[in-house]
Design a protein around this motif. Structure first.
Motif, PDB file in Angstrom:
ATOM      1  N   GLY B  23       0.623  -1.202  -0.074  1.00 32.63           N
ATOM      2  CA  GLY B  23      -0.049   0.233  -0.090  1.00 32.63           C
ATOM      3  C   GLY B  23       0.945   1.122   0.364  1.00 32.63           C
ATOM      4  O   GLY B  23       0.173   2.626  -0.182  1.00 32.63           O
ATOM      5  N   HIS B  24       2.023   1.343  -0.244  1.00 35.34           N
ATOM      6  CA  HIS B  24       2.540   2.127  -0.410  1.00 35.34           C
ATOM      7  C   HIS B  24       3.811   2.468  -1.305  1.00 35.34           C
ATOM      8  O   HIS B  24       4.794   1.765  -1.972  1.00 35.34           O
ATOM      9  CB  HIS B  24       3.670   2.318   1.124  1.00 35.34           C
ATOM     10  CG  HIS B  24       4.378   3.708   1.298  1.00 35.34           C
ATOM     11  ND1 HIS B  24       6.208   4.066  -0.028  1.00 35.34           N
ATOM     12  CD2 HIS B  24       4.305   4.902   2.266  1.00 35.34           C
ATOM     13  CE1 HIS B  24       6.530   5.376   0.465  1.00 35.34           C
ATOM     14  NE2 HIS B  24       5.492   5.809   1.927  1.00 35.34           N
ATOM     15  N   LEU B  25       3.178   3.601  -2.220  1.00 39.57           N
ATOM     16  CA  LEU B  25       4.113   4.015  -3.255  1.00 39.57           C
ATOM     17  C   LEU B  25       5.757   3.435  -3.568  1.00 39.57           C
ATOM     18  O   LEU B  25       5.432   2.697  -4.755  1.00 39.57           O
ATOM     19  CB  LEU B  25       3.620   5.537  -4.111  1.00 39.57           C
ATOM     20  CG  LEU B  25       4.148   5.635  -5.286  1.00 39.57           C
ATOM     21  CD1 LEU B  25       2.718   4.547  -5.883  1.00 39.57           C
ATOM     22  CD2 LEU B  25       3.207   7.267  -4.900  1.00 39.57           C
ATOM     23  N   PHE B  28       6.007  -0.527  -3.195  1.00 39.77           N
ATOM     24  CA  PHE B  28       5.206  -0.697  -5.223  1.00 39.77           C
ATOM     25  C   PHE B  28       6.399  -0.941  -5.810  1.00 39.77           C
ATOM     26  O   PHE B  28       6.111  -1.783  -6.874  1.00 39.77           O
ATOM     27  CB  PHE B  28       4.214  -0.174  -5.081  1.00 39.77           C
ATOM     28  CG  PHE B  28       3.487  -0.483  -6.715  1.00 39.77           C
ATOM     29  CD1 PHE B  28       2.311  -1.532  -6.328  1.00 39.77           C
ATOM     30  CD2 PHE B  28       3.367  -0.842  -7.364  1.00 39.77           C
ATOM     31  CE1 PHE B  28       2.124  -2.546  -7.331  1.00 39.77           C
ATOM     32  CE2 PHE B  28       2.902  -0.526  -8.850  1.00 39.77           C
ATOM     33  CZ  PHE B  28       2.541  -1.649  -8.917  1.00 39.77           C
ATOM     34  N   LEU B  94       5.580   7.866 -13.404  1.00 40.05           N
ATOM     35  CA  LEU B  94       3.617   7.758 -13.200  1.00 40.05           C
ATOM     36  C   LEU B  94       3.941   7.881 -11.603  1.00 40.05           C
ATOM     37  O   LEU B  94       2.840   9.135 -10.936  1.00 40.05           O
ATOM     38  CB  LEU B  94       3.237   6.632 -13.137  1.00 40.05           C
ATOM     39  CG  LEU B  94       1.943   6.760 -13.602  1.00 40.05           C
ATOM     40  CD1 LEU B  94       1.475   7.945 -14.361  1.00 40.05           C
ATOM     41  CD2 LEU B  94       1.028   5.402 -13.854  1.00 40.05           C
ATOM     42  N   ALA B  95       5.234   7.354 -10.642  1.00 38.48           N
ATOM     43  CA  ALA B  95       4.411   7.665  -8.887  1.00 38.48           C
ATOM     44  C   ALA B  95       5.101   9.268  -9.059  1.00 38.48           C
ATOM     45  O   ALA B  95       4.394   9.317  -7.894  1.00 38.48           O
ATOM     46  CB  ALA B  95       5.497   6.235  -8.772  1.00 38.48           C
ATOM     47  N   LYS B  96       5.506   9.189  -9.199  1.00 42.46           N
ATOM     48  CA  LYS B  96       6.632  10.711  -8.956  1.00 42.46           C
ATOM     49  C   LYS B  96       5.460  11.861  -9.238  1.00 42.46           C
ATOM     50  O   LYS B  96       5.038  12.482  -8.263  1.00 42.46           O
ATOM     51  CB  LYS B  96       7.641  10.921  -9.812  1.00 42.46           C
ATOM     52  CG  LYS B  96       9.104  11.617  -9.234  1.00 42.46           C
ATOM     53  CD  LYS B  96       9.637  12.057 -10.068  1.00 42.46           C
ATOM     54  CE  LYS B  96      10.189  13.280  -9.778  1.00 42.46           C
ATOM     55  NZ  LYS B  96      10.371  15.009 -11.005  1.00 42.46           N
ATOM     56  N   ARG B  97       4.798  12.091 -10.507  1.00 38.39           N
ATOM     57  CA  ARG B  97       3.646  12.709 -11.027  1.00 38.39           C
ATOM     58  C   ARG B  97       2.361  12.079  -9.913  1.00 38.39           C
ATOM     59  O   ARG B  97       1.434  13.041  -8.933  1.00 38.39           O
ATOM     60  CB  ARG B  97       2.916  12.085 -12.413  1.00 38.39           C
ATOM     61  CG  ARG B  97       2.140  12.754 -12.724  1.00 38.39           C
ATOM     62  CD  ARG B  97       2.679  14.410 -12.863  1.00 38.39           C
ATOM     63  NE  ARG B  97       1.072  14.619 -13.463  1.00 38.39           N
ATOM     64  CZ  ARG B  97      -0.127  15.544 -12.364  1.00 38.39           C
ATOM     65  NH1 ARG B  97       0.291  16.475 -11.590  1.00 38.39           N
ATOM     66  NH2 ARG B  97      -1.196  16.061 -13.407  1.00 38.39           N
ATOM     67  N   PHE B  99       2.266  11.067  -6.717  1.00 44.55           N
ATOM     68  CA  PHE B  99       2.835  11.880  -5.778  1.00 44.55           C
ATOM     69  C   PHE B  99       2.566  13.360  -4.909  1.00 44.55           C
ATOM     70  O   PHE B  99       2.151  14.079  -4.355  1.00 44.55           O
ATOM     71  CB  PHE B  99       3.824  11.090  -5.221  1.00 44.55           C
ATOM     72  CG  PHE B  99       4.302  11.549  -3.411  1.00 44.55           C
ATOM     73  CD1 PHE B  99       3.571  11.822  -2.518  1.00 44.55           C
ATOM     74  CD2 PHE B  99       5.544  12.679  -3.488  1.00 44.55           C
ATOM     75  CE1 PHE B  99       3.875  11.915  -1.022  1.00 44.55           C
ATOM     76  CE2 PHE B  99       5.969  13.161  -2.307  1.00 44.55           C
ATOM     77  CZ  PHE B  99       5.527  13.238  -1.001  1.00 44.55           C
ATOM     78  N   ALA B 105       1.342   9.449  -0.421  1.00 41.79           N
ATOM     79  CA  ALA B 105       2.085   7.783  -1.057  1.00 41.79           C
ATOM     80  C   ALA B 105       1.506   6.633  -1.108  1.00 41.79           C
ATOM     81  O   ALA B 105       1.758   5.492  -1.035  1.00 41.79           O
ATOM     82  CB  ALA B 105       3.456   7.782  -0.574  1.00 41.79           C
ATOM     83  N   MET B 107      -1.335   4.447  -1.115  1.00 38.87           N
ATOM     84  CA  MET B 107      -2.548   4.053  -2.598  1.00 38.87           C
ATOM     85  C   MET B 107      -3.512   4.166  -2.480  1.00 38.87           C
ATOM     86  O   MET B 107      -4.550   4.765  -3.146  1.00 38.87           O
ATOM     87  CB  MET B 107      -1.420   2.437  -2.800  1.00 38.87           C
ATOM     88  CG  MET B 107      -0.261   2.881  -3.474  1.00 38.87           C
ATOM     89  SD  MET B 107       0.708   1.206  -3.470  1.00 38.87           S
ATOM     90  CE  MET B 107      -0.272   0.193  -4.722  1.00 38.87           C
ATOM     91  N   ASP B 108      -3.826   3.186  -1.073  1.00 37.94           N
ATOM     92  CA  ASP B 108      -5.786   4.222  -1.097  1.00 37.94           C
ATOM     93  C   ASP B 108      -6.099   4.866  -0.474  1.00 37.94           C
ATOM     94  O   ASP B 108      -7.330   4.930  -0.680  1.00 37.94           O
ATOM     95  CB  ASP B 108      -5.866   2.749   0.636  1.00 37.94           C
ATOM     96  CG  ASP B 108      -5.232   0.892  -0.200  1.00 37.94           C
ATOM     97  OD1 ASP B 108      -5.321   0.958  -1.254  1.00 37.94           O
ATOM     98  OD2 ASP B 108      -4.829   0.434   0.988  1.00 37.94           O
ATOM     99  N   MET B 110      -5.724   6.986  -2.590  1.00 43.56           N
ATOM    100  CA  MET B 110      -5.569   7.902  -3.879  1.00 43.56           C
ATOM    101  C   MET B 110      -6.511   8.262  -4.240  1.00 43.56           C
ATOM    102  O   MET B 110      -6.953   6.092  -5.298  1.00 43.56           O
ATOM    103  CB  MET B 110      -4.083   7.634  -5.027  1.00 43.56           C
ATOM    104  CG  MET B 110      -2.938   7.184  -4.424  1.00 43.56           C
ATOM    105  SD  MET B 110      -1.788   7.046  -5.249  1.00 43.56           S
ATOM    106  CE  MET B 110      -0.156   7.898  -4.584  1.00 43.56           C
ATOM    107  N   ARG B 111      -8.324   8.616  -4.480  1.00 46.88           N
ATOM    108  CA  ARG B 111      -9.072   8.574  -4.448  1.00 46.88           C
ATOM    109  C   ARG B 111      -9.270   9.591  -5.500  1.00 46.88           C
ATOM    110  O   ARG B 111     -10.702   9.150  -5.999  1.00 46.88           O
ATOM    111  CB  ARG B 111     -10.737   8.522  -3.744  1.00 46.88           C
ATOM    112  CG  ARG B 111      -9.331   7.458  -2.257  1.00 46.88           C
ATOM    113  CD  ARG B 111      -9.839   6.227  -2.519  1.00 46.88           C
ATOM    114  NE  ARG B 111     -10.999   5.664  -3.084  1.00 46.88           N
ATOM    115  CZ  ARG B 111     -11.958   5.472  -2.343  1.00 46.88           C
ATOM    116  NH1 ARG B 111     -11.048   3.898  -1.384  1.00 46.88           N
ATOM    117  NH2 ARG B 111     -13.164   4.713  -2.676  1.00 46.88           N
ATOM    118  N   GLU B 114     -11.340   7.489  -8.231  1.00 44.14           N
ATOM    119  CA  GLU B 114     -12.633   6.610  -7.352  1.00 44.14           C
ATOM    120  C   GLU B 114     -12.765   7.242  -6.229  1.00 44.14           C
ATOM    121  O   GLU B 114     -12.638   6.337  -5.266  1.00 44.14           O
ATOM    122  CB  GLU B 114     -12.307   4.646  -7.442  1.00 44.14           C
ATOM    123  CG  GLU B 114     -12.111   4.531  -8.674  1.00 44.14           C
ATOM    124  CD  GLU B 114     -12.126   3.220  -8.818  1.00 44.14           C
ATOM    125  OE1 GLU B 114     -13.303   1.866  -9.098  1.00 44.14           O
ATOM    126  OE2 GLU B 114     -11.024   2.720  -9.221  1.00 44.14           O
TER     127      GLU B 114
END
Lengths: 733, 119
Positions: B23-25, B28, B94-97, B99, B105, B107-108, B110-111, B114
């Protein structure tokens, strides 16, 4: 242009009419074209007595309805769409009754379902029309699926999909163990299509369709498709207890429910819809009786019902159009203003009520006669037929007397309609009288061959208007007396029925639909809640599940692993394993990057040892780049939390996945390797591609296009990465 | 030695999956890198191992004189490495962007795509 469909239908009627002499002499005509020869599916058509009767009803009534539609929607620009849909429906329906191949029949059956959906939802801007269309589609569509299952079971058992051959195998089918399943599925299809209890509720809803559509689909033709199939399959499936009782009971309930609910309606069209339920119920009940008399009554009543019901629907359409309403309380005393409409309604209603000398009278007599000798239960069948007929008399009065007598009431200035509107119902109503007066030819030419197809053996139909004073006649007299009595108090009866709140089968349908909605909402919420870790867990769980399923379902034997490895190689392996564990658990980003590099370079060392020099070089370069990129990216990403947290589920899932991969890979290594391609490359690298490094030759020569694709992927990834960074910068500005 | 390769692949997959589910970018991304290594190694080992025999043809010869390493999986792994590299770099960007725009960071949390239902 707008009369073209009517013309085409008329020509089709004439064409079918030309078969009459041959068919009534007991012949049949058939055609077949290969469709899916591999699957044994043909487009097979066959005309016998039953098909011809239906085909004449479909095209004949179709002619009149198309004519009526052209007049009814004269100033409506939706007319071409309506006529197109009606034509499509007519073709499907014709195909249905002519098809001799079970699969073709099913395709046409679904064709009528789909066109019916489109026609019921014709006023698609009305919510009610859409809901009704969907309801009809769901009920008849599900029934259609059941029917397909039944037909396939029968086809597999009989070894043929020709209905005409199946019906000859009736004894074998009834004795076989597939009989019950096949019968239940076929009955489900027929009962949903012909709106039998407990699926009857979609039919009144289908009245959301324009009146000509209701007259054509939902009284004269489509809803009879189920009855048609019951008749068609009678020789194959009929004559058993399960057939007899399910048809008799469902038919009787439908008949009674339809009649009672008909009296409850304010809307004449809805009332007619419910009396259609009565008619369909009567037909199904008669087919259940299993006697030849009952089959004869069913074939006759089919025609009687189609004639008077279509005429009455159309005459209610005229009332709606000319007097501005079809509510029973809004209409009255229109006899003077609309004499022609009144005459049509009266003729059709008299046939419906079964008064002599109309064909309806003969129909009713024959029904009573067969009911008294029913193989199921004469008391039940006769009793429900009597009760339903009494209510029919009252309903006939409601539609033909109430609007035309008494105090004058109308929503607009009424008058007789144009030719196109009165011609169709007038012909239908007149035919009801004509056939009543001269029933012998009808019986011999049209009904006899049809009955032969239903009973599976040659039959004789002698129809008389006057049967003499016997029990059926006395029952008829009782029907008239009680019916007229009921008509006199119909207003009170209606109010009483409306006051009573009776739960119907429709509530079950609504509950079912709501339940499906809630279930899918719950599934969506739990599977797609927007939490990325949940998605990952699901994906990994499915991955692990698939791997383990493959492992458990195969019976590959695993060989014993050999651990005798030189110390140097062992050292490299330990480096990789330890680095992996470090990456997994270290909270420090720096250590993690170093350990990632350790994993990568360890793997590069393995590549070197096992003869993959080019791979090792690439791996090393890529690994360096990855570490550099990671370092750059991590500068702008936050620190990782110290602990991963104790996540037993994730741990179990990961271990299951890893173990699965180990077992699978080990099993793969135990199989024999196919070296065909490798040998090919080794043989031709030097002579053909002039290269001595086989791996390189493969990449840049034999599989050069692959490499080009690979380069493109990297390029696209680079462009995308740059675009992502750019977008980030612009977003910050 | 075959089995040790298989063991490494198994451990890489296990660790990779565990890290990706954390769950941490950042973790991941570690997991993704391990996964791509696992895939490369799996392809390589399934072509059969032969120690110290690169797939080369000696000068003047038309084909390798002695049995050499299976060249086909090597070619495939080369492709796989490069593709995996492209994927990793894109994921990093993508991760950098993500964040930068989501401000977290985790992930859960980041909504944006959705949004959380009313709860």
């Amino acid at each position: 242009m707008r009369f073209l469909p009517a013309l085409l239908a008329f020509m089709a009627t004439a064409w079918f009419w030309s078969f009459l002499p041959a068919i009534s002499a007991g012949e049949t005509r058939s055609w077949a074209w290969a469709w899916l020869p591999d699957q044994g599916v043909e487009l097979a058509l066959r005309i016998d007595g039953l098909s011809l009767l239906f085909a004449l009803l479909i095209t004949g009534i179709g002619t009149l309805i198309f004519l009526y539609t052209a007049a009814y929607f004269r100033n409506d620009d939706r007319l071409p769409r309506l006529l197109t849909l009606l034509m499509l429906f007519g073709i499907s329906m014709l195909g249905l009754v002519l098809a001799d191949d079970a699969i073709s029949l099913f395709v046409f059956w679904e064709g009528t379902t789909v066109t019916s959906f489109l026609l019921v939802g014709f006023d698609h801007n009305r919510r009610y029309a859409r809901a009704s269309a969907l309801q009809a589609l769901i009920i008849t569509g599900l029934g259609g699926l059941a029917l397909l299952a039944g037909l396939i079971i029968l086809g597999q058992f009989a070894g043929t999909y020709r209905l005409s051959e199946m019906v000859l195998m009736g004894d074998a089918i009834r004795a076989s163990e597939i009989y019950i399943a096949a019968t239940i599925f076929v009955l489900l299809g027929c009962f949903t299509k012909s709106a039998q209890f407990p699926f009857h509720f979609w039919l009144p809803g289908a009245m959301a369709a324009p009146t000509p559509v209701s007259a054509y689909l939902h009284s004269a033709t489509m809803v009879k498709a189920g009855v048609y199939l019951l008749m068609r399959m009678s020789p194959a499936l009929g004559g058993t207890e399960i057939w007899m009782w399910s048809l008799t009971i469902c038919g009787a309930i439908t008949m009674i429910v339809g009649s009672v609910w008909a009296m409850k309606q304010d809307d004449l069209k809805l009332m007619l819809a419910h009396t259609t339920l009565m008619g369909l119920g009567a037909l199904v009940m008669l087919l259940g009786s299993g006697t030849k008399e009952a089959a004869k009554a069913a074939v006759l009543f089919l025609l009687v019902h189609a004639l008077y019901k279509a005429a009455l629907f159309l005459s209610v359409g005229i009332l709606d159009k000319q007097a501005g309403s079809r509510m029973v309380d809004d209409l009255g005393g229109l006899r003077g203003a609309m004499p022609l409409s009144f005459a049509i309604a009266a003729l059709a209603a008299l046939s419906m009520a079964g008064f002599p000398p109309f064909i309806g009278f003969i129909g009713k007599e024959v029904i009573y006669e067969s009911a008294l000798h029913s193989a199921a239960s004469p008391l039940l069948v006769t009793g429900s037929a009597l009760a339903a007929n009494i209510m029919m008399v009252a309903c006939a009065g409601l539609v033909a007397i109430k609007p035309y007598f008494g105090e004058r009431r109308a929503q607009k200035n009424p008058g007789d309609p144009v030719f196109g509107l009165w011609f169709g119902p007038a012909v239908l109503a007149a035919l009801g009288l004509w056939f009543g007066l001269f029933p012998a030819a009808l019986g011999h030419d049209l009904l006899e061959p049809a009955l032969g197809a239903v009973t599976g053996k040659a039959a004789e139909v002698k129809l008389y208007l006057w049967h003499g004073v016997n029990l059926p006649f006395l029952l008829s007299l009782l029907t008239f007396a009680a019916g007229i009595g009921l008509f006199l108090v119909i207003g009170a009866v209606r109010r009483a029925l409306q006051a009573a709140r009776v739960p119907g089968a429709e509530d079950g349908y609504d509950l079912g639909l709501a339940g499906i909605d809630r279930l899918s909402a719950w599934v969506t919420r739990s599977l797609q809640g927007g939490r990325m870790t949940v998605y990952l867990k699901l994906s990994f769980a499915v991955f692990a599940g698939v791997i383990w399923m493959a492992i458990l379902m195969s019976n590959t034997e695993l060989s014993r692993p050999d651990f005798r490895v030189p110390l140097f190689q062992f050292g490299v392996v330990v480096l990789i394993l330890v680095s992996t564990v470090v990456v997994t658990f270290t909270p420090s980003r720096l250590i993690a990057i170093c350990a990632l590099g350790g994993v990568g370079s360890g793997i590069a060392m393995l590549f070197v040892m096992y003869g993959a020099i080019d791979v090792a070089m690439t791996q090393l370069l890529v690994e360096i780049l990855v570490v550099v990129f990671f370092a750059i990216a991590l500068l702008q990403l936050p620190r990782t939390p110290i602990s991963l947290g104790f996540r037993p589920f994730d741990m179990a899932l990961s271990v299951a996945l890893g173990l699965g991969v180990i077992v699978t890979l080990w099993a793969v290594l135990g199989t024999e390797l196919n070296l065909y391609l490798t040998e090919y490359f080794e043989k031709y690298s030097a002579p053909k591609a002039l290269g001595r490094n086989i791996v390189n030759v493969i990449l840049v020569d034999f599989r050069a296009l692959d490499t080009l694709g690979e380069v493109s992927v990297v390029l696209i990834a680079a462009i995308a990465a740059v675009a992502v960074m750019r977008a980030g910068r612009e977003a910050r500005k | 030695m075959d089995f040790l390769f298989v063991l490494i692949v198994g451990l890489l997959v296990t660790s990779g999956a565990y890290l990706m589910m954390s769950g941490h970018l950042v973790r991941f991304l570690y997991g993704l890198a391990l996964f791509s290594n696992a895939a490369n190694l799996a392809i390589f080992v399934s072509g059969g191992l032969s120690y110290g025999a690169p797939a080369l043809i000696a000068e003047g010869e038309k084909a390798p004189l002695e049995p050499v390493a299976n060249a086909l999986p090597q070619a495939l792994v080369l492709t796989a490495i490069v593709i995996g590299f492209g994927l990793t770099v894109f994921a990093l960007a993508l991760a950098k962007r993500a964040f930068a725009s989501e401000g977290t960071a985790l992930m859960d949390d980041m909504r944006s795509a959705e949004p959380r239902a009313e709860d």
